[in-house]
Every structure is written in C-alpha cells, then in structure tokens.
Motif scaffolding. Sequence first.
Motif, PDB file in Angstrom:
ATOM      1  N   LEU A   1      -3.019 -68.513  46.962  1.00 53.26           N
ATOM      2  CA  LEU A   1      -4.106 -69.457  46.710  1.00 53.26           C
ATOM      3  C   LEU A   1      -3.838 -70.215  45.419  1.00 53.26           C
ATOM      4  O   LEU A   1      -3.389 -69.650  44.428  1.00 53.26           O
ATOM      5  N   GLU A   2      -4.124 -71.507  45.452  1.00 55.98           N
ATOM      6  CA  GLU A   2      -3.964 -72.318  44.250  1.00 55.98           C
ATOM      7  C   GLU A   2      -5.185 -72.130  43.355  1.00 55.98           C
ATOM      8  O   GLU A   2      -6.276 -71.840  43.836  1.00 55.98           O
ATOM      9  N   PRO A   3      -5.010 -72.295  42.052  1.00 55.90           N
ATOM     10  CA  PRO A   3      -6.163 -72.167  41.151  1.00 55.90           C
ATOM     11  C   PRO A   3      -7.218 -73.223  41.462  1.00 55.90           C
ATOM     12  O   PRO A   3      -6.911 -74.316  41.941  1.00 55.90           O
ATOM     13  N   LEU A   4      -8.449 -72.873  41.185  1.00 55.87           N
ATOM     14  CA  LEU A   4      -9.568 -73.786  41.358  1.00 55.87           C
ATOM     15  C   LEU A   4      -9.830 -74.462  40.014  1.00 55.87           C
ATOM     16  O   LEU A   4      -9.996 -73.786  38.998  1.00 55.87           O
ATOM     17  N   VAL A   5      -9.840 -75.794  40.001  1.00 57.01           N
ATOM     18  CA  VAL A   5     -10.030 -76.549  38.760  1.00 57.01           C
ATOM     19  C   VAL A   5     -11.457 -77.072  38.713  1.00 57.01           C
ATOM     20  O   VAL A   5     -11.953 -77.643  39.688  1.00 57.01           O
ATOM     21  N   ALA A   6     -12.117 -76.867  37.575  1.00 56.79           N
ATOM     22  CA  ALA A   6     -13.459 -77.412  37.358  1.00 56.79           C
ATOM     23  C   ALA A   6     -13.284 -78.883  36.975  1.00 56.79           C
ATOM     24  O   ALA A   6     -13.145 -79.230  35.806  1.00 56.79           O
ATOM     25  N   LYS A   7     -13.289 -79.741  37.976  1.00 56.43           N
ATOM     26  CA  LYS A   7     -12.936 -81.145  37.763  1.00 56.43           C
ATOM     27  C   LYS A   7     -13.931 -81.883  36.875  1.00 56.43           C
ATOM     28  O   LYS A   7     -13.539 -82.632  35.988  1.00 56.43           O
ATOM     29  N   ARG A   8     -15.211 -81.686  37.124  1.00 59.43           N
ATOM     30  CA  ARG A   8     -16.200 -82.404  36.327  1.00 59.43           C
ATOM     31  C   ARG A   8     -16.111 -82.004  34.860  1.00 59.43           C
ATOM     32  O   ARG A   8     -16.130 -82.850  33.969  1.00 59.43           O
ATOM     33  N   HIS A   9     -15.986 -80.698  34.615  1.00 54.95           N
ATOM     34  CA  HIS A   9     -15.858 -80.216  33.237  1.00 54.95           C
ATOM     35  C   HIS A   9     -14.599 -80.802  32.592  1.00 54.95           C
ATOM     36  O   HIS A   9     -14.631 -81.235  31.439  1.00 54.95           O
ATOM     37  N   SER A  10     -13.504 -80.801  33.340  1.00 54.11           N
ATOM     38  CA  SER A  10     -12.250 -81.329  32.806  1.00 54.11           C
ATOM     39  C   SER A  10     -12.365 -82.820  32.500  1.00 54.11           C
ATOM     40  O   SER A  10     -11.843 -83.301  31.495  1.00 54.11           O
ATOM     41  N   TYR A  11     -13.054 -83.544  33.361  1.00 57.14           N
ATOM     42  CA  TYR A  11     -13.208 -84.984  33.161  1.00 57.14           C
ATOM     43  C   TYR A  11     -14.098 -85.286  31.953  1.00 57.14           C
ATOM     44  O   TYR A  11     -13.783 -86.142  31.132  1.00 57.14           O
ATOM     45  N   ILE A  12     -15.203 -84.548  31.835  1.00 57.73           N
ATOM     46  CA  ILE A  12     -16.161 -84.809  30.757  1.00 57.73           C
ATOM     47  C   ILE A  12     -15.618 -84.375  29.397  1.00 57.73           C
ATOM     48  O   ILE A  12     -15.713 -85.098  28.410  1.00 57.73           O
ATOM     49  N   THR A  13     -15.024 -83.194  29.323  1.00 58.58           N
ATOM     50  CA  THR A  13     -14.603 -82.638  28.033  1.00 58.58           C
ATOM     51  C   THR A  13     -13.123 -82.856  27.729  1.00 58.58           C
ATOM     52  O   THR A  13     -12.680 -82.544  26.640  1.00 58.58           O
ATOM     53  N   ASP A  14     -12.389 -83.371  28.701  1.00 60.69           N
ATOM     54  CA  ASP A  14     -10.937 -83.560  28.557  1.00 60.69           C
ATOM     55  C   ASP A  14     -10.228 -82.237  28.264  1.00 60.69           C
ATOM     56  O   ASP A  14      -9.256 -82.183  27.524  1.00 60.69           O
ATOM     57  N   THR A  15     -10.780 -81.168  28.818  1.00 62.97           N
ATOM     58  CA  THR A  15     -10.200 -79.831  28.676  1.00 62.97           C
ATOM     59  C   THR A  15     -10.058 -79.219  30.059  1.00 62.97           C
ATOM     60  O   THR A  15     -11.011 -79.205  30.831  1.00 62.97           O
ATOM     61  N   TRP A  16      -8.854 -78.740  30.373  1.00 64.46           N
ATOM     62  CA  TRP A  16      -8.635 -78.100  31.672  1.00 64.46           C
ATOM     63  C   TRP A  16      -9.333 -76.758  31.717  1.00 64.46           C
ATOM     64  O   TRP A  16      -9.184 -75.933  30.825  1.00 64.46           O
ATOM     65  N   ARG A  17     -10.083 -76.555  32.759  1.00 64.75           N
ATOM     66  CA  ARG A  17     -10.732 -75.268  32.992  1.00 64.75           C
ATOM     67  C   ARG A  17     -10.433 -74.892  34.435  1.00 64.75           C
ATOM     68  O   ARG A  17     -10.836 -75.593  35.363  1.00 64.75           O
ATOM     69  N   TYR A  18      -9.678 -73.808  34.608  1.00 64.63           N
ATOM     70  CA  TYR A  18      -9.305 -73.430  35.961  1.00 64.63           C
ATOM     71  C   TYR A  18      -9.475 -71.926  36.149  1.00 64.63           C
ATOM     72  O   TYR A  18      -9.518 -71.166  35.189  1.00 64.63           O
ATOM     73  N   PHE A  19      -9.591 -71.547  37.394  1.00 64.46           N
ATOM     74  CA  PHE A  19      -9.828 -70.153  37.751  1.00 64.46           C
ATOM     75  C   PHE A  19      -8.837 -69.753  38.828  1.00 64.46           C
ATOM     76  O   PHE A  19      -8.699 -70.442  39.841  1.00 64.46           O
ATOM     77  N   GLU A  20      -8.138 -68.657  38.603  1.00 64.45           N
ATOM     78  CA  GLU A  20      -7.222 -68.155  39.617  1.00 64.45           C
ATOM     79  C   GLU A  20      -8.016 -67.460  40.706  1.00 64.45           C
ATOM     80  O   GLU A  20      -9.035 -66.832  40.446  1.00 64.45           O
ATOM     81  N   ARG A  21      -7.540 -67.588  41.951  1.00 67.26           N
ATOM     82  CA  ARG A  21      -8.252 -67.026  43.091  1.00 67.26           C
ATOM     83  C   ARG A  21      -7.353 -66.023  43.806  1.00 67.26           C
ATOM     84  O   ARG A  21      -6.346 -66.416  44.382  1.00 67.26           O
ATOM     85  N   PRO A  22      -7.710 -64.756  43.790  1.00 66.17           N
ATOM     86  CA  PRO A  22      -6.926 -63.761  44.532  1.00 66.17           C
ATOM     87  C   PRO A  22      -7.539 -63.498  45.906  1.00 66.17           C
ATOM     88  O   PRO A  22      -8.721 -63.742  46.133  1.00 66.17           O
ATOM     89  N   TYR A  23      -6.715 -63.023  46.818  1.00 67.38           N
ATOM     90  CA  TYR A  23      -7.228 -62.484  48.076  1.00 67.38           C
ATOM     91  C   TYR A  23      -7.771 -61.093  47.790  1.00 67.38           C
ATOM     92  O   TYR A  23      -7.236 -60.376  46.946  1.00 67.38           O
TER      93      TYR A  23
END
Length: 58
Positions: free
Chosen positions: A22-44
């Motif tokens: 699974l690819e990491p899930l990126v919090a796009k709105r947060h990243s766009y607003i704050t210009d900081t990448w915020r992502y979460f790894e997703r395991p099975y």
Amino acid sequence: MADYLAGLRSPLVSLLSDIRPLEPLVAKRHSYITDTWRYFERPYLDSPETRLREDLRV
C-alpha cells in the motif's frame, strides 16, 4: 503431509505486502495549506486485534 504444506503457506498479509504494498496516504489539504508534507503509512492487517497490538507497542 498436511502439516508440511501448512508450514509452507505464508499469511495473507505477508503475501499482499510483498506483491502489492500500500502506498502512503498523504494529507493533501494540510500539505497544501501549511506547505508541509504529512503522510501516513498503511499496513495490511490480519484482524482488529492486530491493530490493537500495534497501537500498544512502544
């Protein structure tokens, strides 16, 4: 023979993680607003109990 074959089998979670991770899930709105990448790894997961054990791990 059945015991031998059972020993060769891998858990479904391991197979899925190897074949189609699974690819990491990126919090796009947060990243766009704050210009900081915020992502979460997703395991099975095997079951909800597995998730609980992982959450309690330190």
